[in-house]
Design a protein around this motif. Structure first.
Motif, PDB file in Angstrom:
ATOM      1  N   SER A  62       0.822  -1.221   0.000  1.00 51.91           N
ATOM      2  CA  SER A  62       0.000   0.000   0.000  1.00 51.91           C
ATOM      3  C   SER A  62       0.848   1.260   0.000  1.00 51.91           C
ATOM      4  N   ARG A  63       1.946   1.239  -0.753  1.00 52.34           N
ATOM      5  CA  ARG A  63       2.785   2.436  -0.877  1.00 52.34           C
ATOM      6  C   ARG A  63       2.280   3.309  -2.025  1.00 52.34           C
ATOM      7  N   ALA A  64       2.403   4.605  -1.839  1.00 53.53           N
ATOM      8  CA  ALA A  64       2.014   5.551  -2.885  1.00 53.53           C
ATOM      9  C   ALA A  64       3.149   5.635  -3.896  1.00 53.53           C
ATOM     10  N   VAL A  65       2.955   5.050  -5.069  1.00 51.70           N
ATOM     11  CA  VAL A  65       4.017   4.938  -6.064  1.00 51.70           C
ATOM     12  C   VAL A  65       3.616   5.670  -7.339  1.00 51.70           C
ATOM     13  N   PRO A  66       4.444   6.617  -7.810  1.00 51.14           N
ATOM     14  CA  PRO A  66       4.147   7.257  -9.093  1.00 51.14           C
ATOM     15  C   PRO A  66       4.453   6.313 -10.245  1.00 51.14           C
ATOM     16  N   ALA A  67       4.216   6.772 -11.455  1.00 47.88           N
ATOM     17  CA  ALA A  67       4.465   5.938 -12.632  1.00 47.88           C
ATOM     18  C   ALA A  67       5.945   5.582 -12.750  1.00 47.88           C
ATOM     19  N   VAL A  68       6.211   4.397 -13.282  1.00 45.20           N
ATOM     20  CA  VAL A  68       7.576   3.927 -13.511  1.00 45.20           C
ATOM     21  C   VAL A  68       7.796   3.786 -15.017  1.00 45.20           C
ATOM     22  N   ALA A  69       8.866   4.403 -15.512  1.00 43.70           N
ATOM     23  CA  ALA A  69       9.185   4.334 -16.938  1.00 43.70           C
ATOM     24  C   ALA A  69      10.165   3.196 -17.202  1.00 43.70           C
ATOM     25  N   VAL A  70       9.920   2.460 -18.281  1.00 44.44           N
ATOM     26  CA  VAL A  70      10.780   1.353 -18.695  1.00 44.44           C
ATOM     27  C   VAL A  70      11.076   1.515 -20.177  1.00 44.44           C
ATOM     28  N   ASN A  71      12.340   1.373 -20.548  1.00 42.90           N
ATOM     29  CA  ASN A  71      12.733   1.545 -21.952  1.00 42.90           C
ATOM     30  C   ASN A  71      12.416   0.312 -22.788  1.00 42.90           C
ATOM     31  N   LEU A  72      11.980   0.571 -24.017  1.00 42.85           N
ATOM     32  CA  LEU A  72      11.799  -0.489 -25.004  1.00 42.85           C
ATOM     33  C   LEU A  72      12.813  -0.292 -26.122  1.00 42.85           C
ATOM     34  N   ALA A 220      16.287  -0.150  -5.327  1.00 43.78           N
ATOM     35  CA  ALA A 220      14.871  -0.032  -4.967  1.00 43.78           C
ATOM     36  C   ALA A 220      14.669   0.207  -3.477  1.00 43.78           C
ATOM     37  N   ALA A 221      15.460  -0.475  -2.630  1.00 44.24           N
ATOM     38  CA  ALA A 221      15.278  -0.327  -1.182  1.00 44.24           C
ATOM     39  C   ALA A 221      15.579   1.093  -0.723  1.00 44.24           C
ATOM     40  N   GLU A 222      16.607   1.704  -1.302  1.00 43.94           N
ATOM     41  CA  GLU A 222      16.957   3.082  -0.936  1.00 43.94           C
ATOM     42  C   GLU A 222      15.890   4.053  -1.421  1.00 43.94           C
ATOM     43  N   LEU A 223      15.396   3.832  -2.634  1.00 46.57           N
ATOM     44  CA  LEU A 223      14.322   4.688  -3.162  1.00 46.57           C
ATOM     45  C   LEU A 223      13.076   4.569  -2.295  1.00 46.57           C
ATOM     46  N   GLU A 224      12.754   3.352  -1.910  1.00 46.58           N
ATOM     47  CA  GLU A 224      11.583   3.097  -1.075  1.00 46.58           C
ATOM     48  C   GLU A 224      11.677   3.857   0.240  1.00 46.58           C
ATOM     49  N   ALA A 225      12.863   3.804   0.874  1.00 42.29           N
ATOM     50  CA  ALA A 225      13.046   4.455   2.173  1.00 42.29           C
ATOM     51  C   ALA A 225      12.999   5.971   2.063  1.00 42.29           C
ATOM     52  N   GLY A 226      13.492   6.515   0.945  1.00 43.22           N
ATOM     53  CA  GLY A 226      13.571   7.966   0.827  1.00 43.22           C
ATOM     54  C   GLY A 226      12.372   8.643   0.214  1.00 43.22           C
ATOM     55  N   TYR A 227      11.588   7.909  -0.583  1.00 40.26           N
ATOM     56  CA  TYR A 227      10.553   8.573  -1.365  1.00 40.26           C
ATOM     57  C   TYR A 227       9.144   7.988  -1.248  1.00 40.26           C
ATOM     58  N   LEU A 228       9.007   6.703  -0.961  1.00 41.84           N
ATOM     59  CA  LEU A 228       7.714   6.062  -1.077  1.00 41.84           C
ATOM     60  C   LEU A 228       7.043   5.910   0.283  1.00 41.84           C
ATOM     61  N   THR A 229       6.038   6.726   0.491  1.00 39.96           N
ATOM     62  CA  THR A 229       5.336   6.741   1.780  1.00 39.96           C
ATOM     63  C   THR A 229       4.480   5.498   1.952  1.00 39.96           C
ATOM     64  N   PRO A 230       4.591   4.815   3.099  1.00 41.96           N
ATOM     65  CA  PRO A 230       3.699   3.664   3.340  1.00 41.96           C
ATOM     66  C   PRO A 230       2.259   4.140   3.514  1.00 41.96           C
ATOM     67  N   GLY A 231       1.318   3.343   2.989  1.00 41.26           N
ATOM     68  CA  GLY A 231      -0.107   3.687   3.126  1.00 41.26           C
ATOM     69  C   GLY A 231      -0.526   4.702   2.094  1.00 41.26           C
ATOM     70  N   ARG A 232      -1.828   4.671   1.776  1.00 40.69           N
ATOM     71  CA  ARG A 232      -2.369   5.588   0.771  1.00 40.69           C
ATOM     72  C   ARG A 232      -3.476   6.412   1.386  1.00 40.69           C
TER      73      ARG A 232
END
Length: 232
Positions: A62-72, A220-232
């Motif tokens: 239940s983390r608030a996650v913005p869009a993720v871009a992936v290259n093709l 990913a773990a560092e990004l999660e800790a710094g940017y992705l708030t738990p709960g919505r």
């Protein structure tokens, strides 16, 4: 980062290779080899799968996650079942296609764009957003640009290098932003490294900035800790 909101509005999934003997090998060295050998198809599918797996995990937390871009890669578009393959990867990971931005480079597949346009329309209809990456780096097929089913235009970082020192770079950047927004596309400036560049992009009404000034690539773990708030 959104230039108006100051909030994290998107992320990009980046491929890095840490060799046990050679250490960190930059993408500029191994991606061209993967393209030439055709391995980029398998690598691209794996990279998308990993990004979707991580998105699914964050969603279950239940983390608030913005869009993720992936290259093709252009090579991936040579596969006749690309759209179905991408939909299958997303379904298996249990994430929403609307969370994913698929990035293609400006000039790939330019020799025969009609099949590419058909695949992009199919992917967009499935909920994915489409971005043109590195716009302005190569040659710009403006005639095709108006036909492509895209949502986002990413300005190549070469324009940002001299944005605040070269009037021509600024004029070109302004023109790209105005053209894209006139087509109702969101605009991302890549390679932002200084506060002066950020300020100028705000003045030019660019939508989003991406680059080392905001933050450097991280696990990913560092990004999660710094940017992705738990709960919505």
């Amino acid at each position: 980062m959104g230039l108006a909101s100051g909030m994290l509005e998107g992320m990009e999934s980046l491929l890095r290779w840490r060799h046990p003997e050679l250490g960190a090998i930059p993408p500029s060295e191994f991606i061209p080899i993967a393209e030439e050998t055709g391995l980029i198809r398998e690598i691209g599918g794996w990279a998308l799968g990993e990004a979707c797996r991580q998105l699914g995990e964050w969603d279950r937390q239940s983390r608030a996650v913005p869009a993720v871009a992936v290259n093709l890669s252009g090579r991936q578009f040579m596969a006749p079942d690309l759209a179905e393959s991408i939909r299958g990867i997303v379904r298996e990971a249990g994430c929403d296609p609307r969370q994913i931005v698929l990035e293609i480079t400006e000039s790939f597949g330019i020799v025969d764009m009609e099949p590419v346009i058909a695949v992009l329309r199919e992917l967009r209809a499935a909920g994915f957003r489409i971005a043109i990456d590195d716009f302005g780096k190569g040659y710009s097929a403006l005639g095709y640009l108006k036909q492509l089913p895209i949502d986002i235009l990413k300005i190549d970082k070469s324009f940002l290098t001299e944005l605040t020192t070269d009037p021509k770079s600024e004029a070109l950047t302004r023109a790209i932003i105005q053209m894209a927004q006139g087509m109702e596309l969101r605009v991302i400036a890549e390679g932002v490294e200084t506060p002066a560049q950020m300020d100028r992009l705000r003045e030019l009404r660019c939508d989003i900035a991406q680059g080392y000034y905001i933050d450097r690539p991280m696990p990913a773990a560092e990004l999660e800790a710094g940017y992705l708030t738990p709960g919505r």
